[in-house]
Design a protein around this motif. Structure first.
Motif, PDB file in Angstrom:
ATOM      1  N   UNK A  99      -9.233  -2.718  32.328  1.00 56.22           N
ATOM      2  CA  UNK A  99      -8.263  -2.093  32.991  1.00 56.22           C
ATOM      3  C   UNK A  99      -7.496  -1.239  32.463  1.00 56.22           C
ATOM      4  N   UNK A 100      -7.355  -1.171  31.071  1.00 56.88           N
ATOM      5  CA  UNK A 100      -6.898   0.119  30.149  1.00 56.88           C
ATOM      6  C   UNK A 100      -7.688   0.828  29.501  1.00 56.88           C
ATOM      7  N   UNK A 101      -8.937   0.769  29.972  1.00 57.71           N
ATOM      8  CA  UNK A 101      -9.984   1.769  29.439  1.00 57.71           C
ATOM      9  C   UNK A 101      -9.893   3.063  29.905  1.00 57.71           C
ATOM     10  N   UNK A 102     -10.066   4.010  29.353  1.00 61.12           N
ATOM     11  CA  UNK A 102     -10.251   5.557  29.800  1.00 61.12           C
ATOM     12  C   UNK A 102     -11.216   5.606  30.807  1.00 61.12           C
ATOM     13  N   UNK A 103     -11.224   5.996  31.981  1.00 60.14           N
ATOM     14  CA  UNK A 103     -12.328   6.143  32.945  1.00 60.14           C
ATOM     15  C   UNK A 103     -13.329   6.961  32.165  1.00 60.14           C
ATOM     16  N   UNK A 104     -14.588   6.530  32.160  1.00 62.92           N
ATOM     17  CA  UNK A 104     -15.671   7.373  31.724  1.00 62.92           C
ATOM     18  C   UNK A 104     -15.751   7.873  30.402  1.00 62.92           C
ATOM     19  N   UNK A 105     -14.838   6.981  29.534  1.00 63.38           N
ATOM     20  CA  UNK A 105     -14.737   7.036  28.183  1.00 63.38           C
ATOM     21  C   UNK A 105     -15.820   7.119  27.131  1.00 63.38           C
ATOM     22  N   UNK A 106     -16.648   6.233  27.541  1.00 61.67           N
ATOM     23  CA  UNK A 106     -17.946   6.226  26.711  1.00 61.67           C
ATOM     24  C   UNK A 106     -19.028   7.046  27.216  1.00 61.67           C
ATOM     25  N   UNK A 107     -19.572   8.064  26.615  1.00 60.64           N
ATOM     26  CA  UNK A 107     -20.427   8.996  27.190  1.00 60.64           C
ATOM     27  C   UNK A 107     -21.745   8.200  27.558  1.00 60.64           C
ATOM     28  N   UNK A 108     -22.594   8.979  28.510  1.00 58.79           N
ATOM     29  CA  UNK A 108     -24.111   8.271  28.543  1.00 58.79           C
ATOM     30  C   UNK A 108     -24.744   8.514  27.296  1.00 58.79           C
TER      31      UNK A 108
END
Length: 368
Positions: free
Chosen positions: A256-265
């Motif tokens: 829930x607290x993760x930055x959306x799309x934070x980890x790149x492909x």
């Protein structure tokens, strides 16, 4: 034009900015023909087999958002560690996940307990959340004082960080010590076992030398969360991907607290490829551990007091000579990580870099 500026949180004025390990400067390059960076605990090896190929393929889709659920990586981690998918969460390196943990557990009036000195991001992410930092001094041997940390728990404690091995001292606690500590922690207090350097740990000498494995400890303890990263042993520091293993309520809060799309492909695919190159990884880690033993043995032979390190770096307490030593290393061609008034942390890097550091340490020791 108005002379007023936007109102920002007053708390930010007292929060230090994270200081990364410095790289070579123009001045350094002039002083030494080859300059090595031993200040950030980076892996000196190139990417593992298959990683560059996976990144190249992913680079062809820069115009698309990454898989926000990190589906492939989560599946790989679930199989690798034998944990349910619902017990996993990813983030921008283990430090990114650590900040999410503080956000999910602690705010104004709450307390976050950790050893000091330890990872310098802990006080920063604690204060950003508005929580109160409770810093428990290390033992004289630069190891976590787990008894004192347990004594520091109050009704306001929400989160405890145990950095094992500890950054920047490299020291680690044994399994029995850690289990005794966990038995003292109330079930409603989250204990985060930050194991960014876990792959470099080896059995301790003497009785009770078992190396703790946070993943094993988490299985029967709902208040234990384990942090791991691909930045160190796996050599993906530049791609920023880490993960947490925790029971479902905690893992769900992290998602829930993760930055959306934070980890790149690119990071996701590189991490999967790295996990699949485990044999090569183990060989590289073994070589670094052997080099670590050489560095520690040489330093001690020179007369230095060096804590037993279980990470990919060594720690020298230098007090008010810290800046002088760091400057001497830089002049010789290696950049180390100084902590003003305390000591220096030096990454175990390329053999040539380690040799320069050791020669500098020997010459500096003669001047003390």
């Amino acid at each position: 034009m108005s002379e007023t500026s936007p109102k920002l949180r007053a708390e930010l004025e007292d929060i230090p900015t994270y200081k990364p390990g410095r790289g070579p400067s123009a001045t350094t390059a002039e002083a030494a023909p080859v300059v090595y960076k031993l200040s950030s605990n980076e892996n000196p090896y190139p990417p593992l087999p298959g990683v560059l190929e996976s990144v190249s393929t992913a680079a062809g889709a820069f115009n698309r958002y990454p898989d926000m659920a990190c589906t492939g990586l989560m599946s790989e981690l679930s199989d690798r560690f034998g944990v349910p998918l619902t017990h996993l969460a990813t983030g921008t390196g283990s430090v990114g996940v650590a900040q999410q943990l503080v956000q999910a557990t602690s705010g104004p009036g709450d307390e976050v307990v950790y050893a000091w000195r330890s990872f310098e991001a802990y006080p920063i992410i604690t204060r950003i959340s508005g929580a109160t930092a409770v810093e428990v001094p290390l033992t004289p041997g630069d190891v976590h004082d787990l008894d004192a940390m347990a004594d520091a728990i109050t009704d306001r404690t929400r989160l405890i960080f145990v950095c094992n091995p500890n950054n920047p001292t490299g020291t680690a606690v044994r399994r029995a010590e850690l289990e005794r500590f966990l038995n003292r922690v109330p079930g409603d207090v989250l204990v985060v076992l930050d194991e960014a350097y876990r792959e470099f740990m080896r059995p301790f000498e003497g009785e009770g030398g078992e190396v703790p494995d946070g993943v094993e400890l988490y299985r029967e303890r709902p208040n234990v969360c384990v942090l791991r990263t691909f930045s160190k042993a796996y050599g993906l520091a530049g791609l920023r991907v880490g993960f947490a293993i925790a029971h479902e309520p905690v893992a769900a809060a992290l998602r829930k607290t993760a930055v959306p799309f934070g980890v790149s492909q690119l990071a996701q695919d590189a991490a999967v490829a790295s996990l699949r190159a485990e044999d090569e990884l183990l060989g590289r880690v073994g070589a670094l551990v052997a080099e670590r033993a050489r560095v520690v043995g040489t330093l001690r032979g020179q007369g230095w007091t060096v804590p037993d390190t279980q990470a990919n770096f060594v720690w020298l307490r230098l007090g008010d000579r810290t800046a002088d030593f760091a400057a001497a290393c830089e002049r010789a061609g290696v950049i180390v990580r100084p902590f003003a008034g305390e000591g220096v942390r030096v990454t175990v890097g390329e053999t040539e870099a380690n040799d320069i550091f050791l020669r500098t340490a020997e010459n500096f020791r003669k001047e003390l």
